[in-house]
Motif scaffolding. Structure first.
Motif, PDB file in Angstrom:
ATOM      1  N   GLU A   1       1.420  -1.082   0.127  1.00  0.00           N
ATOM      2  CA  GLU A   1       0.183  -0.087   0.485  1.00  0.00           C
ATOM      3  C   GLU A   1       0.767   1.456   0.269  1.00  0.00           C
ATOM      4  OE1 GLU A   1      -3.027  -0.381   0.187  1.00  0.00           O
ATOM      5  OE2 GLU A   1      -3.584  -2.450   1.193  1.00  0.00           O
ATOM      6  N   THR A   2       2.544   1.317   0.665  1.00  0.00           N
ATOM      7  CA  THR A   2       2.383   2.215   0.829  1.00  0.00           C
ATOM      8  C   THR A   2       4.400   1.869   0.653  1.00  0.00           C
ATOM      9  OG1 THR A   2       3.466   1.848   3.181  1.00  0.00           O
ATOM     10  CG2 THR A   2       1.404   3.169   2.701  1.00  0.00           C
ATOM     11  N   PRO A   3       4.911   1.792  -0.645  1.00  0.00           N
ATOM     12  CA  PRO A   3       6.379   1.569  -1.470  1.00  0.00           C
ATOM     13  C   PRO A   3       6.579   2.459  -1.664  1.00  0.00           C
ATOM     14  CG  PRO A   3       3.961   1.561  -3.511  1.00  0.00           C
ATOM     15  CD  PRO A   3       3.422   2.104  -2.560  1.00  0.00           C
ATOM     16  N   SER A   4       6.287   3.863  -1.305  1.00  0.00           N
ATOM     17  CA  SER A   4       7.099   5.421  -2.338  1.00  0.00           C
ATOM     18  C   SER A   4       8.176   5.856  -1.304  1.00  0.00           C
ATOM     19  CB  SER A   4       6.135   6.384  -2.377  1.00  0.00           C
ATOM     20  OG  SER A   4       5.302   6.309  -2.739  1.00  0.00           O
ATOM     21  N   THR A   5       8.123   5.856   0.490  1.00  0.00           N
ATOM     22  CA  THR A   5       8.824   6.204   0.771  1.00  0.00           C
ATOM     23  C   THR A   5      10.425   5.199   0.630  1.00  0.00           C
ATOM     24  OG1 THR A   5       7.568   5.843   2.570  1.00  0.00           O
ATOM     25  CG2 THR A   5       8.057   8.370   1.842  1.00  0.00           C
ATOM     26  N   ALA A   6      10.060   3.999   0.732  1.00  0.00           N
ATOM     27  CA  ALA A   6      11.416   2.773   1.012  1.00  0.00           C
ATOM     28  C   ALA A   6      12.602   3.745  -0.129  1.00  0.00           C
ATOM     29  CB  ALA A   6      10.202   1.609   1.547  1.00  0.00           C
ATOM     30  N   THR A   7      11.671   3.737  -1.321  1.00  0.00           N
ATOM     31  CA  THR A   7      11.454   3.683  -2.155  1.00  0.00           C
ATOM     32  C   THR A   7      12.646   5.177  -2.655  1.00  0.00           C
ATOM     33  OG1 THR A   7      10.068   2.868  -3.799  1.00  0.00           O
ATOM     34  CG2 THR A   7      11.721   3.608  -4.785  1.00  0.00           C
ATOM     35  N   LEU A   8      12.237   6.471  -1.913  1.00  0.00           N
ATOM     36  CA  LEU A   8      12.893   7.449  -1.802  1.00  0.00           C
ATOM     37  C   LEU A   8      14.040   7.381  -1.458  1.00  0.00           C
ATOM     38  CD1 LEU A   8      10.941  10.447  -1.330  1.00  0.00           C
ATOM     39  CD2 LEU A   8      12.462  10.266  -3.469  1.00  0.00           C
ATOM     40  N   LEU A   9      14.146   6.512  -0.015  1.00  0.00           N
ATOM     41  CA  LEU A   9      14.653   6.262   0.958  1.00  0.00           C
ATOM     42  C   LEU A   9      16.872   5.845   0.148  1.00  0.00           C
ATOM     43  CD1 LEU A   9      16.197   6.820   4.171  1.00  0.00           C
ATOM     44  CD2 LEU A   9      15.569   4.498   3.974  1.00  0.00           C
ATOM     45  N   ALA A  10      16.712   4.645  -0.829  1.00  0.00           N
ATOM     46  CA  ALA A  10      17.101   4.175  -1.709  1.00  0.00           C
ATOM     47  C   ALA A  10      18.066   5.379  -2.011  1.00  0.00           C
ATOM     48  CB  ALA A  10      16.744   3.428  -2.607  1.00  0.00           C
ATOM     49  N   GLU A  11      17.224   6.540  -2.864  1.00  0.00           N
ATOM     50  CA  GLU A  11      18.276   7.410  -3.491  1.00  0.00           C
ATOM     51  C   GLU A  11      19.094   7.984  -2.640  1.00  0.00           C
ATOM     52  OE1 GLU A  11      15.397  10.436  -5.284  1.00  0.00           O
ATOM     53  OE2 GLU A  11      14.323   8.839  -6.365  1.00  0.00           O
ATOM     54  N   ILE A  12      18.446   8.285  -1.596  1.00  0.00           N
ATOM     55  CA  ILE A  12      19.220   9.013  -0.326  1.00  0.00           C
ATOM     56  C   ILE A  12      20.293   8.263   0.242  1.00  0.00           C
ATOM     57  CG2 ILE A  12      19.080   9.842   2.502  1.00  0.00           C
ATOM     58  CD1 ILE A  12      17.214  11.689   0.805  1.00  0.00           C
ATOM     59  N   LEU A  13      20.274   6.798   0.162  1.00  0.00           N
ATOM     60  CA  LEU A  13      21.150   6.045   0.992  1.00  0.00           C
ATOM     61  C   LEU A  13      22.363   5.949   0.174  1.00  0.00           C
ATOM     62  CD1 LEU A  13      19.786   3.960   2.454  1.00  0.00           C
ATOM     63  CD2 LEU A  13      20.583   4.927   4.253  1.00  0.00           C
ATOM     64  N   ASP A  14      21.781   5.834  -1.550  1.00  0.00           N
ATOM     65  CA  ASP A  14      22.882   5.924  -2.694  1.00  0.00           C
ATOM     66  C   ASP A  14      24.178   7.140  -2.628  1.00  0.00           C
ATOM     67  OD1 ASP A  14      23.985   4.669  -5.115  1.00  0.00           O
ATOM     68  OD2 ASP A  14      22.652   6.008  -5.975  1.00  0.00           O
ATOM     69  N   GLU A  15      23.103   8.200  -2.311  1.00  0.00           N
ATOM     70  CA  GLU A  15      24.053   9.328  -2.471  1.00  0.00           C
ATOM     71  C   GLU A  15      24.586   9.289  -1.517  1.00  0.00           C
ATOM     72  OE1 GLU A  15      19.908  11.672  -3.964  1.00  0.00           O
ATOM     73  OE2 GLU A  15      20.320  12.479  -2.427  1.00  0.00           O
ATOM     74  N   VAL A  16      24.344   9.177   0.259  1.00  0.00           N
ATOM     75  CA  VAL A  16      25.252   9.668   1.376  1.00  0.00           C
ATOM     76  C   VAL A  16      26.911   8.420   1.060  1.00  0.00           C
ATOM     77  CG1 VAL A  16      23.971  11.061   2.691  1.00  0.00           C
ATOM     78  CG2 VAL A  16      23.998   8.638   2.504  1.00  0.00           C
ATOM     79  N   GLY A  17      26.195   7.924  -0.172  1.00  0.00           N
ATOM     80  CA  GLY A  17      27.954   6.593  -0.178  1.00  0.00           C
ATOM     81  C   GLY A  17      27.414   5.637   0.608  1.00  0.00           C
ATOM     82  N   LEU A  18      26.371   5.122   0.845  1.00  0.00           N
ATOM     83  CA  LEU A  18      26.003   3.415   1.566  1.00  0.00           C
ATOM     84  C   LEU A  18      26.488   2.899   0.243  1.00  0.00           C
ATOM     85  CD1 LEU A  18      25.221   2.010   3.742  1.00  0.00           C
ATOM     86  CD2 LEU A  18      22.712   1.824   2.179  1.00  0.00           C
ATOM     87  N   PRO A  19      27.705   1.698  -0.065  1.00  0.00           N
ATOM     88  CA  PRO A  19      27.961   0.745  -0.675  1.00  0.00           C
ATOM     89  C   PRO A  19      26.666  -0.115  -1.057  1.00  0.00           C
ATOM     90  CG  PRO A  19      29.027   0.187   0.900  1.00  0.00           C
ATOM     91  CD  PRO A  19      27.759   1.416   1.835  1.00  0.00           C
TER      92      PRO A  19
END
Ligand code: NAD
Ligand code: 6OD
Length: 489
Positions: A185-203
């Motif tokens: 029902e609520t897939p959006s914010t987990a997906t946005l968080l992927a962008e953030i974690l990638d941007e901050v350098g998570l492998p």
């Protein structure tokens, strides 16, 4: 399809689509209209996510210095703050919750989760013990805490980002790699968080998101996967039981935060206005869709009518309507399916003799919102602890008001449940507050407040409400495996 927006899976550091081509719609509960389409992960994609997580661990993430992980979490918090309104908009679109709540609770708490677990992991020590041996010798014991490994993170739809980051932040802080399955029902914010974690350098591979449903879909593919080392799950008790069965053959650790049927106990010495304001929040917050919400209110007989009439007045002042309006206090239920379940309980309660003090049906919220899954804030009297509507979790904006005479009776009534998540005691006698709160068989027992959270405290439930605790050191324990080293000196 009413929307061109696609929500994609995130695996091994990249947005990818499953071979199956299967997808589903993401509905805005305030309007009933689709606002996005979601690619449903197939079994092969879930497998790729688990394998990517393992590679991230073996590639060095599991052994990365704690101070680097803590710094990364802080950067993630900063970045969520920079993109705050994007997260708010995504959460509101998926849930229909009021924008004010999304700002003040959901997204604000996601930021707090990352900062808190950065601090907690950076300050963590290890236990050590000296063992006396025969002949005056000694042995030194100390524990090395290693990441649990590949952690499956499965979360529900009610507080999607808050509950996700409450698990992902400590998991990453401890050096784990995660495969996240948000609610369908609520897939959006987990997906946005992927962008953030990638941007901050998570492998790549340390944070993966697979979208889909439970049985015979991403949820089951993930929990049945032999490559996961543990599951942290928030959701209903029934699903918790299924997840436990899925991991049982390989005996993996689980942390379960499940349903509740939470009581409030209101003593006749209380400040009436304060108690009514607190109870209004605890019954109706997030349209009653918080596992900690109060669905049973036990009120000492001398003030029963005052509390009941005060609660009715505040319920009737709640403002249902456009989630984008900052004055809106109350959104819709998450879906029409969930509204059918809640309305079935309304019918059941009335058949059992409930008197409806307010609500009990579907409100008219105007033409624009008529397709949404709206429901009236509802209060009942006339029920007892033997009625199903008082025993089973409804997960809607509704409570049964029940009188009591003595402290012992109130404690017995509140504890008469298979759940054990939360309770709230309302009294001006603090000695009584401590005494009664301590006798509640729950994971968290509040006095003169509700949903006040300390992220270093253990959080969870007993009975049908869960297995284990998270928060502070409890999170560090769940997300790590200790090796005890014993050295004879
Ligand atoms: P749910 O159990 O239906 O779903 C939760 C998650 O599990 C979803 O992502 C869903 O897709 C997934 N799932 C469903 N079946 C599965 C399966 N067989 N295998 C693997 N995954 C599966 O719960 P919900 O309706 O999304 O959320 C509401 C429930 O969550 C309520 O009972 C509420 O009390 C509970 N909850 C508890 C807490 C807590 O902290 N204790 C917090 C929030 C919500
Ligand atoms: O505040 C939290 O950490 C938490 N897990 C809240 C759960 C709310 C349930 O819906």
């Amino acid at each position: 399809m009413n929307s061109d927006k696609w929500i994609r899976n995130f695996v091994d550091g990249a947005f990818v689509d499953p071979e199956s081509g299967s997808s589903f719609e993401c509905i805005d509960p305030a309007t009933g209209r689709a606002h996005a389409s979601v690619h449903e992960a197939d079994e092969a994609l879930v497998d790729r996510a688990v394998q990517a997580a393992r590679r991230a661990l073996d590639g060095g993430w599991a052994d990365s210095p704690v101070r680097e992980r803590a710094a990364l979490l802080r950067r993630a918090a900063d970045r969520i703050e920079e993109r705050f309104e994007e997260f708010v908009a995504a959460e509101v679109a998926d849930t229909g919750k009021p924008i004010t709540q999304a700002r003040e609770l959901d997204v604000a708490r996601a930021v707090a989760n990352f900062r808190a677990f950065a601090d907690i992991v950076a300050a963590a020590g290890q236990e050590s013990f000296m063992t006396d041996l025969p002949g005056g010798r000694q042995a030194l014991n100390y524990a090395i805490r290693k990441p649990l490994g590949v952690v499956a993170v499965i979360v529900p739809w009610n507080l999607p980002l808050l509950l996700l980051t409450w698990k992902v932040a400590p998991a990453l802080a401890c050096g784990n790699a995660v495969v996240v399955k948000p609610s369908e029902e609520t897939p959006s914010t987990a997906t946005l968080l992927a962008e953030i974690l990638d941007e901050v350098g998570l492998p790549a591979g340390a944070y993966n998101v697979v979208h889909g449903f439970g049985g015979n879909s991403a949820g089951e593919f993930l929990t049945a996967h032999p490559g996961i080392d543990g599951v942290t799950f928030t959701g209903s008790s029934a699903t918790g039981s299924r997840v436990m069965q899925a991991v049982a053959p390989r005996v993996r650790p689980v942390s379960f935060e499940l349903g509740g049927k939470n009581a409030a106990v209101v003593f006749d010495d209380v400040d009436l206005d304060e108690a009514i304001a607190g109870l209004t929040r605890s019954v109706f917050a997030n349209t009653g869709q918080v596992c900690l919400c109060t669905e049973r209110v036990y009120i000492q007989r001398a003030i029963f009518d005052d509390i009941a009439s005060g609660l009715v007045a505040s319920a009737e002042q709640l403002k249902l309507g456009n989630p984008q309006d900052p004055a809106t206090t109350t959104g819709p239920l998450i879906s029409h399916a969930h509204r059918r379940k809640v309305l079935d309980y309304f019918a059941l309660a009335e058949e059992a003799g409930a008197k409806v003090l307010t609500g009990g049906g579907v409100p008219d919220v105007g033409a624009d919102l008529r397709g949404g899954s709206w429901i009236e804030p509802t209060l009942w009297t006339g029920l007892t602890n033997t009625d199903r509507a008082v025993r089973e979790e409804i997960f809607g904006p509704v409570a049964a008001l029940i009188p009591f005479d003595t402290e012992e009776e109130a404690i017995a009534l509140a504890n008469d449940t298979e759940y054990g998540l939360a309770a709230a005691v309302w009294t001006n006698d603090l000695r009584r507050g401590h005494r009664v709160a301590g006798r509640m068989n729950v994971g968290i027992s509040w006095v003169n407040t509700w949903f006040t959270r300390e992220l270093r405290s253990p959080f969870g439930g007993a009975g049908l409400s869960g297995v284990g605790r998270e928060g502070g050191e409890a999170s560090l324990h769940f997300y790590t495996e200790p090796t005890n080293v014993c050295v004879q000196l």
